[in-house]
Enzyme design. Structure first.
Site, short mmCIF file in Angstrom:
data_model
loop_
_atom_site.label_atom_id
_atom_site.label_comp_id
_atom_site.label_asym_id
_atom_site.label_seq_id
_atom_site.Cartn_x
_atom_site.Cartn_y
_atom_site.Cartn_z
N ILE A 116 0.85 -1.18 0.00
CA ILE A 116 0.00 0.00 0.00
C ILE A 116 0.89 1.23 0.00
O ILE A 116 1.68 1.44 0.92
CB ILE A 116 -0.93 0.03 1.24
CG1 ILE A 116 -1.72 -1.28 1.37
CG2 ILE A 116 -1.83 1.25 1.20
CD1 ILE A 116 -2.65 -1.59 0.22
N GLU A 117 0.76 2.04 -1.03
CA GLU A 117 1.51 3.29 -1.16
C GLU A 117 0.57 4.43 -0.80
O GLU A 117 -0.54 4.53 -1.34
CB GLU A 117 2.00 3.43 -2.60
CG GLU A 117 2.80 4.67 -2.87
CD GLU A 117 3.29 4.75 -4.33
OE1 GLU A 117 3.85 5.80 -4.69
OE2 GLU A 117 3.11 3.76 -5.09
N LEU A 118 1.00 5.29 0.12
CA LEU A 118 0.23 6.46 0.53
C LEU A 118 1.01 7.68 0.10
O LEU A 118 2.17 7.85 0.48
CB LEU A 118 0.03 6.44 2.05
CG LEU A 118 -0.64 5.18 2.60
CD1 LEU A 118 -0.63 5.18 4.12
CD2 LEU A 118 -2.06 5.04 2.06
#
Length: 155
Positions: A121-123
């Site tokens: 998961i890239e934020l």
């Protein structure tokens, strides 16, 4: 010629739907919704992630549905320091970042975490400090000046 407007939903295969829902609600502020015959999805803005159990994927499904194979990037409300503090409070380890990346609308600054199945998961936030709407979100996807996929503030 076909023209894609936006992403409505995607399907993620997971090992434990309840555990996935808890993570995405607590960590990413997504809303749990139930639809159809007790199916579960996670809503954010005007998009959603439908969930399929790896042991019993619904038909039709991807040719090789596998839990932990997703790599997703979400634009979040800046500043990224608040996101990092939120993750630290919840005990969610940051794998990498903040690091520069290139998104669909331009340069980003990103951090990476994993969900319970190991999905990456890239934020991200725009690298130049622009608001999300200034970063190139299409006018067609906006409501009241907010991008259609506006993330909810992290709890």
């Amino acid at each position: 010629m076909l023209q894609i407007l936006t992403l409505d939903h995607l399907v993620m295969t997971v090992t434990d739907i309840d555990r996935t829902c808890e993570f995405y609600q607590a960590v990413l502020g997504m809303e749990l919704i139930t639809f159809g015959a007790s199916r579960k999805a996670l809503r954010y803005g005007t998009q959603k992630i439908n969930l399929h159990a790896a042991a019993t994927p619904l038909a039709p499904h991807a040719q090789a549905p596998t839990a932990g194979s997703a790599d997703l990037c979400f634009l979040v409300l800046p500043p990224l320091e608040k996101v990092l503090a939120h993750l630290q409070t919840l005990g969610v380890p940051v794998l990498l970042g903040p690091v520069p990346r290139t998104g669909a609308t331009g340069p980003l600054v990103s951090i990476y975490i994993r969900d319970p199945d190991g999905n990456l998961i890239e934020l991200s936030v725009p690298a130049d400090g622009r608001s999300l709407s200034e970063a190139g979100t299409s006018a067609a996807g906006q409501k009241n000046g907010q991008p259609s996929g506006s993330p909810r503030p992290l709890a």
